[in-house]
Write a protein that holds these residues in place. Structure first.
Motif, PDB file in Angstrom:
ATOM      1  N   LYS B 101       0.832  -1.220   0.000  1.00 39.30           N
ATOM      2  CA  LYS B 101       0.000   0.000   0.000  1.00 39.30           C
ATOM      3  C   LYS B 101       0.861   1.263   0.000  1.00 39.30           C
ATOM      4  N   LEU B 102       1.926   1.230   0.837  1.00 35.89           N
ATOM      5  CA  LEU B 102       2.814   2.400   0.898  1.00 35.89           C
ATOM      6  C   LEU B 102       3.504   2.632  -0.434  1.00 35.89           C
ATOM      7  N   ASP B 105       1.089   4.012  -3.035  1.00 40.45           N
ATOM      8  CA  ASP B 105       0.894   5.448  -2.820  1.00 40.45           C
ATOM      9  C   ASP B 105       2.078   6.247  -3.346  1.00 40.45           C
ATOM     10  N   ARG B 108       2.175   6.325  -7.213  1.00 46.32           N
ATOM     11  CA  ARG B 108       1.152   7.177  -7.839  1.00 46.32           C
ATOM     12  C   ARG B 108       1.596   8.642  -7.892  1.00 46.32           C
ATOM     13  N   ARG B 109       2.612   8.975  -7.113  1.00 46.86           N
ATOM     14  CA  ARG B 109       3.088  10.367  -7.135  1.00 46.86           C
ATOM     15  C   ARG B 109       4.036  10.637  -8.310  1.00 46.86           C
TER      16      ARG B 109
END
Lengths: 232, 417
Positions: B101-102, B105, B108-109
């Protein structure tokens, strides 16, 4: 092109002590042995002599188609002896018109296009003006009704008349004709010679004709006989 | 029209047959060059689309850990507890993603990242009423995975929505379904680590890549975690990009920032991409032989015209046409034939390319297609033209220069004698 002399305006062409060798090694022949010559505007000259005496060689040298081994040549008062290929080419386009024994028309082009060809290169006239002048010249040599015929569709006499019109296209000061009637019958020879001399005289051009034909030579203003590379 | 171009176009008619021969060779050379480039590039691009649609542009797989060799200062018998690092020994790869999950995230940046999907996979045995086989179960969050693959468009039977809605649903590769004689709606059993569970075929997909269609079975992520007994973590993260060609740079950037290994599609499929590149170059070289023949034919034709037109060249020179003009007249002839041949070659190439694109051919293994794949690119036409221009104009230079070197006096004297 450096002006060396300032000859009277009436002299269109002059050569002095011109020498020319042809061939290599043992076959090397001294064809012209110090020939000097002068052609005045509005005059017709015949150069006569036996085959191999150097008449045509002299004509090509005077027409800047070949380079002499010695001596000098002036065209319209400009010394051309040591000029570059580009200068000689430009001088030919502006000052000299040629008529050859074998007509040398461009067979893929019409009479009109053949006459327009030197004008197109010089580029002084508009397309319409070039076309009009070509029509005039072809009419003057009696070919006004065959302007759109290809070279292959013309007889020998007709081709030679077109060649004369072409030689006059850029109104050159000098017309050089190498056996212009050599391939023609007597009637056509007379017609071609008349056109050539008449037009040249009208325009004040110097005409030099190399010929074997004594009748033609006899009708010229001056006759120069050659033998073994020298004028007699 | 310039006088030189006018003369050149008329001279062309002097050797019609020879000129037609040169023209035909140029047409063939340009046309075939275009066709071969269109087909080889077509298959290459289709292959790239297939690998992007199955395995994504970038795959994030293992965590990277720098390792160091160290030594105790003071020697073996010393009681000193002072250590110094000597040099970095290399990199250690720790399999899998611990905190997907980290990482998702963080990924996605990245500016160029279009989609991210975590994937968990492991070995399972699939049993149908017909036979059993060892395959690999891939756990996915279907909506995430549809953003990083063409799985949606690869479905050939059934519906992806059935898979999304039913936890016990599964997506089977076509080859696997054929071997196990399973079809949509059929049930089967998956066994992993001593546990057996029953699933139902929601849909059958076909990527055309044999290694995928034969062994890959998609399950919903929660089912996969439960079956494979991996409640956390992921095997890899699949990433799609807005600009696929930037994948190597982006992968490098991801490695530096995230400390995870990231393999771009160019790196993963290097072998196949090299094969396609070699194929494209070799066909271009082979087909260029036609253009070479066109160049030789043009050389021959122009050399013949120069020999036949010496007196015309001499008379042009006597009229004031320069050596440059004469050279230009012959180069124009080559250029006219080249232009006609090139344009006709383009048309031939385009027509044949179109015809080939409809030619039925069944290919499975590295991708799936039932017709020839072609690529339409202006650069194929540019490359074909450049090849033809270089060969034909180079071959025309020699006769053109020879014509320009002719001495008018020599020619006229020779003709008169």
């Amino acid at each position: 092109m450096e002006p060396v002399t300032d000859p009277p305006d009436k002299i269109a062409l002059r050569c002095s002590s011109v020498h020319r060798y042809l061939g290599e090694g043992e076959g090397r022949v001294h064809v012209l042995k110090g020939v000097s010559f002068e052609a005045h505007r509005g005059q017709v000259y015949a150069v006569v002599g036996p085959s191999g005496c150097g008449k045509s060689t002299l004509l090509y040298l005077l027409g800047l188609l070949d380079r002499q081994d010695g001596g000098d040549i002036w065209i319209n008062g400009r010394l051309m002896s040591n000029s570059s290929d580009a200068e000689r080419t430009a001088a030919r386009g502006i000052n000299i018109g040629f008529v050859f024994q074998f007509h040398f028309l461009m067979q893929e082009f019409t009479s009109l296009e053949n006459v327009m060809m030197p004008m197109r290169k010089l580029g002084r006239l508009t397309e319409a003006a070039m076309r009009e002048r070509a029509h005039e010249l072809l009419s003057a040599v009696g070919m006004g009704d065959k302007t759109h015929r290809l070279g292959t569709q013309l007889s020998g006499g007709e081709q030679q008349r077109v060649a004369i019109a072409r030689s006059l296209a850029n109104a050159p000061a000098i017309i050089l004709a190498d056996e212009p009637t050599g391939n023609l019958d007597q009637r056509n020879s007379g017609i071609v010679f008349d056109f050539l001399t008449q037009l040249a005289k009208q325009n004040g051009q110097a005409v030099i004709i190399v010929t074997h034909n004594p009748e033609i030579a006899g009708r010229c203003d001056a006759v120069r006989s050659m033998r073994d590379g020298v004028f007699l | 029209m310039s006088p030189n171009l006018r003369i050149a176009s008329r001279f062309l008619t002097a050797k019609k047959r020879a000129m037609l021969m040169s023209l035909s060779c140029i047409v063939l050379g340009v046309g075939l060059f275009v066709v071969t480039q269109a087909t080889t590039s077509g298959f290459e691009q289709f292959f790239i689309r297939t690998i992007l649609g199955t395995n994504g542009a970038i795959r994030i797989e293992d965590r990277i850990q720098d390792t160091m060799r160290s030594m105790q200062a003071g020697g073996q018998n010393s009681n000193s507890n002072f250590y110094i690092a000597l040099r970095t020994e290399g990199k250690k790869y720790i399999e899998g993603i611990e905190e997907p999950k980290l990482l998702v995230d963080a990924l996605r940046r990245f500016e160029n990242v279009a989609g991210v999907s975590e994937v968990l996979h492991g070995p399972v045995i699939i049993r149908s009423s017909f036979k059993s086989e060892s395959v690999r179960a891939y756990g996915i969050n279907v909506d995430d995975h549809l953003r990083v693959s063409d799985l949606g468009s690869q479905i050939i039977q059934g519906h992806i929505s059935d898979f999304r809605d039913k936890p016990s649903g599964a997506l089977l590769g076509k080859e696997m379904a054929d071997r196990l004689q399973l079809t949509v709606g059929d049930s089967f059993i998956l066994e992993s680590q001593g546990e057996s569970r029953r699933y139902r075929v929601s849909a059958i997909y076909e990527t055309g890549v044999a290694d995928i269609d034969r062994v890959r079975i998609y399950l919903n992520m929660s089912e996969a975690r439960s079956l494979l007994k991996k409640p956390t973590g992921a095997s890899f993260i699949q990433v799609s990009l807005f600009d696929k060609d930037r994948a190597p740079q982006d992968a490098q950037h991801m490695v530096a920032v995230l400390q995870y290994s990231a393999a771009s599609w160019q790196e993963r499929e290097k072998t196949w991409l090299e094969v396609f590149r070699a194929l494209r170059i070799s066909t271009a070289i082979t087909v260029s032989v036609f253009t070479l023949i066109a160049g030789l034919a043009m050389f021959n034709t122009l050399a013949m015209i120069v020999m036949e037109k010496t007196k015309e060249i001499a008379i042009l020179r006597s009229m004031g046409y320069t050596r440059g003009d004469i050279s230009q007249i012959f180069l124009w002839q080559a250029a006219i034939v080249l232009m006609l041949g090139t344009v006709t070659g383009w048309v031939l190439g385009a027509v044949v390319t179109y015809a080939i694109s409809n030619f039925p051919i069944r290919i499975r293994g590295i991708f799936a297609t039932d017709t020839f794949i072609v690529s339409w690119s202006i650069w194929h036409y540019v490359a074909a033209t450049a090849t033809a221009v270089i060969m034909v104009m180079a071959a025309s230079l020699i006769p053109a220069r020879r014509a320009a070197r002719l001495e008018p006096g020599d020619v006229i004297r020779g003709t008169a004698q």
